[in-house]
Every structure is written in C-alpha cells, then in structure tokens.
Design a protein around this motif. Structure first.
Motif, PDB file in Angstrom:
ATOM      1  N   UNK A 239      34.387  13.877 -24.468  1.00 36.92           N
ATOM      2  CA  UNK A 239      33.276  14.837 -24.314  1.00 36.92           C
ATOM      3  C   UNK A 239      32.937  15.878 -23.438  1.00 36.92           C
ATOM      4  N   UNK A 240      32.215  14.266 -22.509  1.00 31.14           N
ATOM      5  CA  UNK A 240      31.443  14.696 -21.721  1.00 31.14           C
ATOM      6  C   UNK A 240      32.186  15.240 -20.436  1.00 31.14           C
ATOM      7  N   UNK A 241      32.838  14.960 -19.627  1.00 28.12           N
ATOM      8  CA  UNK A 241      33.746  16.095 -18.851  1.00 28.12           C
ATOM      9  C   UNK A 241      33.903  17.505 -19.430  1.00 28.12           C
ATOM     10  N   UNK A 242      33.964  17.695 -20.520  1.00 27.00           N
ATOM     11  CA  UNK A 242      34.892  18.921 -20.322  1.00 27.00           C
ATOM     12  C   UNK A 242      33.578  19.909 -20.570  1.00 27.00           C
TER      13      UNK A 242
ATOM     14  N   UNK B  90      39.538  23.061 -23.255  1.00 30.29           N
ATOM     15  CA  UNK B  90      39.381  21.742 -23.537  1.00 30.29           C
ATOM     16  C   UNK B  90      40.382  20.390 -23.080  1.00 30.29           C
ATOM     17  N   UNK B  91      41.179  20.835 -22.612  1.00 29.23           N
ATOM     18  CA  UNK B  91      42.755  19.908 -22.588  1.00 29.23           C
ATOM     19  C   UNK B  91      42.143  19.097 -21.474  1.00 29.23           C
ATOM     20  N   UNK B  92      40.745  18.709 -20.993  1.00 26.99           N
ATOM     21  CA  UNK B  92      40.061  17.673 -20.435  1.00 26.99           C
ATOM     22  C   UNK B  92      39.547  16.783 -20.994  1.00 26.99           C
ATOM     23  N   UNK B  93      39.175  17.024 -22.164  1.00 26.94           N
ATOM     24  CA  UNK B  93      38.765  16.642 -23.281  1.00 26.94           C
ATOM     25  C   UNK B  93      40.038  15.746 -24.056  1.00 26.94           C
ATOM     26  N   UNK B  94      41.392  16.077 -24.099  1.00 29.84           N
ATOM     27  CA  UNK B  94      42.241  15.613 -24.644  1.00 29.84           C
ATOM     28  C   UNK B  94      43.175  14.747 -23.477  1.00 29.84           C
ATOM     29  N   UNK B  95      43.182  15.364 -22.393  1.00 29.86           N
ATOM     30  CA  UNK B  95      43.577  14.549 -21.469  1.00 29.86           C
ATOM     31  C   UNK B  95      42.783  12.889 -21.620  1.00 29.86           C
ATOM     32  N   UNK B  96      41.632  13.617 -22.094  1.00 30.38           N
ATOM     33  CA  UNK B  96      40.740  11.285 -21.690  1.00 30.38           C
ATOM     34  C   UNK B  96      41.001  10.585 -23.357  1.00 30.38           C
ATOM     35  N   UNK B  97      41.011  11.506 -23.796  1.00 27.23           N
ATOM     36  CA  UNK B  97      41.726  11.065 -25.524  1.00 27.23           C
ATOM     37  C   UNK B  97      43.153  10.088 -25.321  1.00 27.23           C
ATOM     38  N   UNK B  98      43.700  10.242 -25.099  1.00 22.56           N
ATOM     39  CA  UNK B  98      45.405  10.233 -24.522  1.00 22.56           C
ATOM     40  C   UNK B  98      44.712   8.769 -23.640  1.00 22.56           C
ATOM     41  N   UNK B  99      43.954   8.353 -22.597  1.00 22.39           N
ATOM     42  CA  UNK B  99      44.224   7.309 -22.227  1.00 22.39           C
ATOM     43  C   UNK B  99      43.935   5.713 -23.654  1.00 22.39           C
TER      44      UNK B  99
END
Length: 535
Positions: free
Chosen positions: A141-144, A286-295
């Motif tokens: 959530x931080x970068x989002x 919101x895709x920035x949050x999804x991108x990092x959760x995928x890591x």
C-alpha cells in the motif's frame, strides 16, 4: 530423569529427534546465497528468523491458527460493533513482523530493501502464512498511497509499531491497510464491479457489497467503486472522527487454509471515502499495490516448498526402513532430488525478481513487471505437487496435524488464486509482452545474459524462441508461460546456485512429469548434498 522417549509402557524408536528439524536460517543455504546475490540485508533476515524460531513465537503462531478470528457484530446494548476478535497469538506474530520491518524495509532507503522484504515473506510464510496477508498489504500500500499524494497515511503505514486499537487514524502512530476489490458478479473482472460512489460533503459516499475483503480490522481499505466517469479507486477509513465509518461486516469466510487471517464479506453503507488518483482511473491507481502484492505471492510458494522439503529431508535422515536409512534408498533420493530442484528454482527465481524490484533503472522496472507474473505462475503451479509429495514422504505422520504438513498443504493453492489466478496471470503475460516493448526487451536481456554457461540452457532457449514466435494465441498461454518460467528459473539458478542444483534442473528442462522421481535423474546424491549444505 527418565526420558519421555523411553517410558515404562513403550519405547519411542525409529523417529527423528524433533529438536533437529532444519532451522530457518543456518540450515537454509539456498536462502542465504539468494539473499546475498540480491543484495539484501542478511543481518535483518537472520534476526527475524531467530525471532520466529523461538518457542514463544512458534506457540503464538499455532495459537493464531487454533483460536480462530471471531466476528463481533453487536455489543450488549444491541449497537453494531463490526469488529473481529483475534487471539493473542495473532497479535504477537503480527507485532513481530512489523517490528522486523516486513512491511517497511523496502521503503526505508537501505540497499536491497525489496530483497530483504522478500526474505521476510519467505521466513514468515513457513511459520504462519495467514499473518503475511495484512503485512503484505501494508508493504504494497505504501507506493499506492505515495503515488496518490497521501504521504501522511504512507508514513504511518511504514511505522514499525503495531496498534490494533479501534480508533480514528489521527489517534494512531502506526496504521494497517486492507484491500476490498472482489465482488460476486465479477471476481477478477473488477470492471464489472457495481459498488457505487456518490460525491457528498466534499468527499464521496460508497454503497455496495464486496464479496472478499482481506484483514477487515485494518485502519483503512483501498477499494474500487463506480462513478459517472467509471471505475475509480478510494481510500476508506474504518473510523471517522465521530465514530465508525459505514463499513458493515457480513460474515467471515470459512476458508480451506490461511485461517489466522480473517477474510470477510463487507457492505459499504454510505461509507465516507476519499478518491485516490484520477476519476475513472481506478485500475491504474490500484495496480501499483497489486504489482507489489504479486511479489509476495511469488515468494510465498517458494517458502512453502522449502518448509515441506525441509520436513521431508529431516524425516528421511532420521528414519530407517527395510534395513537402511531412508535417505540412502536410491528411489527416495530420486523423489527428494526432484522436490529439491523445484524448491531451489522457486527460491532463486523469487529473489531474482526481488532484485529487479530494487533496481532503479527502466530496464529493472520493465523486467519486474513481466518477471513477477511469470514467477507467480510457475512457483505456485509447482507448489501444490511439491508439498503433496513431501507429505507422502512422511507417510501417515505427514497427514496429521502434529506435523506442519497439513497446514502447508492447505496453504499451497492459495497464492495461485489470490492477486490473479493462473489464467488471469498467463493472459496478463501475453498482454504485457504485446503492449510493452520494454518489458519484452528486458525479459530477453535477462535470458540472454544466462547464455554461454550451460549447453542445455542455450538449447532450450533457442527451442523456445523458434517455436513461440510473437507469442501464442490465448489458448496456448499456459504452455507459453510455463516455458518462460522454466527458462527464467534456470537462469536464476545458474546465477545463484551453479553446480549440482543448476545442472540437475537443466537436465530435466522441458520434461513434463507429473510424478516426482519419475525421471531417474543422475546425481541425485549431489543435488541433496548441495541442498543440505549448512556451511
């Protein structure tokens, strides 16, 4: 003092000593090599491993799974409470993860921050995977939030404290964050969402139902709702200055696994919200949050595989059958070697992707975008079979909850489903390569950098490029993604673990076997020796 393994009624024999189960750090040479290669902080990861291995933390993790979250909808006066009660064990593990910086280390400016975060995901996933979910959402959530100009929320989200009180955000030094996107009618197709957002009093009011909301006791939620301009992203605080927001908990999900994490259904009943990003650009926001959760969903299956294989190797080193120690049985060596290669490849690939997340250049960012999807797909598809085979190595003991194997098995399918199931991820890989030339170039550059080290890799890469062309039609997306995953895994192993592990993996490249040990590979003893190296 009489040993508890030597009682008057019976003697415990032919059982490995529980005190010799492989540890999270000193007994995981693959983790240490991969973390060093990715530039992560070994001291921080090792310290976190020591914390997780204490009897107190192990007991807390077990309590978090045993004493399940409980829905607390109404007070004795009949007023709605809309809260979830957790066991003290849940809070203890959650607090330990935040104190270690699981959610924050990637954003604190140290070199290799995402690699260090990946190591913490890998470690905690072996002890209590359910609590990874709220910690991962705080990390992602931080970068989002920063990208949407909410540095105040981002700063409190990064705080290493843990404050589970149900009070407004302004009264708390440290915050948690959840996510609520999925609706019954759409699932992964979030553009079909029907939750509505209407402007009111300088903010927005949300009305609608979310079929899946993770960590419902979070201080705020990123969510998607429809405005006149289209699907938009909103930050919804759980508490307002004058009391609880209009977020109504409906029920907790009765899930197969991940039980310490209270997933829920919620309704927004005129919930006050703030728009993040541009009106109608919710997915992009919101895709920035999804991108990092995928890591994290690419890293967690590597952890589950490692935990399962560690249990299996510990068992066969300390148990005899048919006149020999199990690990010396040729067929057992074949089975274990196959499992080791999958676990090692998943670990190497996960940390290679984390290294790209840490990169500052455009090529790193482009590779992270495509690489994390490939890693998520292949690591999770391997995970279920590896954990199942490792459970079978323990025989009947592996099927009972005295061991961690049933918990690992229940967790094994999870990360393949969350943040985009297999088909969604494979189609995303095709779209990314077709629409983002830099991602395709970055992927090719990583694969080309591994050429010249092993004839088997070079030949497999040439075959893939000769047959794939510009990519398959959607019906062939899974085979295409699997080929890319195997090649990337091989490249990562050549970098992180040249020798028996990389050689063994490359020797079976392209073989689609459904049963571990069916390939009759050479050098199984050397593969096991490389995996069990404790130096």
């Amino acid at each position: 003092m009489t040993s508890t393994r030597d009682l008057a009624t019976h003697r415990v024999e032919n059982q490995p000593d529980p005190g010799t189960v492989p540890g999270l750090w000193a007994d995981d040479a693959m983790l240490r090599r991969c973390l060093a290669g990715a530039g992560g902080d070994a001291r921080a990861a090792g310290t976190f491993a020591e914390t997780l291995q204490t009897p107190e933390m192990r007991d807390a993790a077990e309590a978090a799974r045993r004493d399940l979250p409980r829905l607390d909808l109404f007070g004795r006066d009949g007023a709605r409470r809309d809260q979830v009660a957790y066991s003290p064990g849940y809070h203890a593990v959650h607090a330990a993860g935040r104190a270690a910086g699981y959610h924050a280390v990637a954003w604190e400016g140290a070199a290799g921050g995402h690699a260090t975060h990946a190591a913490m995901v890998y470690l905690l996933s072996q002890v209590e995977p359910g609590i990874c979910c709220p910690l991962t959402m705080a990390y992602a959530g931080v970068p989002a939030l920063q990208g949407a100009g909410r540095d105040d929320w981002a700063a409190k989200l990064m705080d290493r404290g843990y404050d589970p009180r149900a009070v407004p955000e302004a009264e708390k030094p440290a915050l948690t964050l959840g996510m609520a996107m999925t609706e019954k009618q759409g699932g992964s197709d979030v553009r079909a969402n029907s939750t509505r957002a209407e402007p009111a009093d300088g903010a927005w009011r949300l009305t609608g139902h979310k079929w899946f909301c993770s960590a419902p006791m979070s201080d705020g939620f990123l969510t998607l709702a429809q405005t006149k301009a289209g699907l938009s992203c909103f930050l919804v605080p759980r508490w307002l200055e004058d009391g609880p927001n209009g977020i109504r908990l409906q029920r907790l999900k009765d899930k197969m696994g991940n039980v310490a994490n209270a997933s829920s259904e919620i309704e927004y009943d005129g919930a006050r919200a703030e728009m993040l990003g541009e009106d109608g650009e919710g997915v992009r926001t919101i895709i920035e949050m999804v991108h990092h959760t995928r890591l994290d969903t690419a890293m967690a299956p590597a952890a589950l595989m490692r935990a399962a294989v560690a249990q299996a190797t510990w068992w066969v080193e300390g148990r005899q059958a048919f006149g020999a120690t199990l690990i010396d049985q040729p067929l057992m060596q074949q089975v274990l070697a196959d499992l080791v290669l999958d676990a090692a490849a998943a670990t190497a690939l996960g940390f290679r992707i984390a290294r790209a997340f840490d990169g500052a250049g455009e090529a790193d960012r482009a590779f992270a975008r495509i690489g994390v999807a490939i890693a998520k797909f292949i690591n999770n598809k391997r995970c279920i079979a590896v954990v199942a085979e490792a459970m079978e190595v323990l025989g009947g003991m592996g099927y009972v909850n005295d061991t961690p194997m049933p918990m690992l098995y229940r967790e094994a399918p999870l990360n393949s489903i969350w943040e985009g199931s297999g088909n969604v991820i494979c189609l995303d890989i095709l779209r990314t390569l077709a629409r983002e030339p830099r991602a395709a170039e970055a992927l090719d550059a990583v694969l080309d950098a591994a050429r010249g080290q092993h004839a088997g890799f070079d030949a497999a890469l040439e075959r893939h490029r000769a047959t794939s062309g510009n990519g398959p039609d959607p019906a062939g997306a899974r085979g295409f993604a699997l080929d890319l995953g195997e090649l990337l895994s091989a490249a990562a192993l050549l970098d992180a673990a040249p020798g028996p592990l990389a050689d063994g993996y490359l020797a079976r490249l392209g073989q689609r076997r459904d049963v571990a040990g069916a390939g009759g590979m050479a050098g199984a003893d050397r593969i096991l020796g490389a995996w069990l190296d404790k130096t």
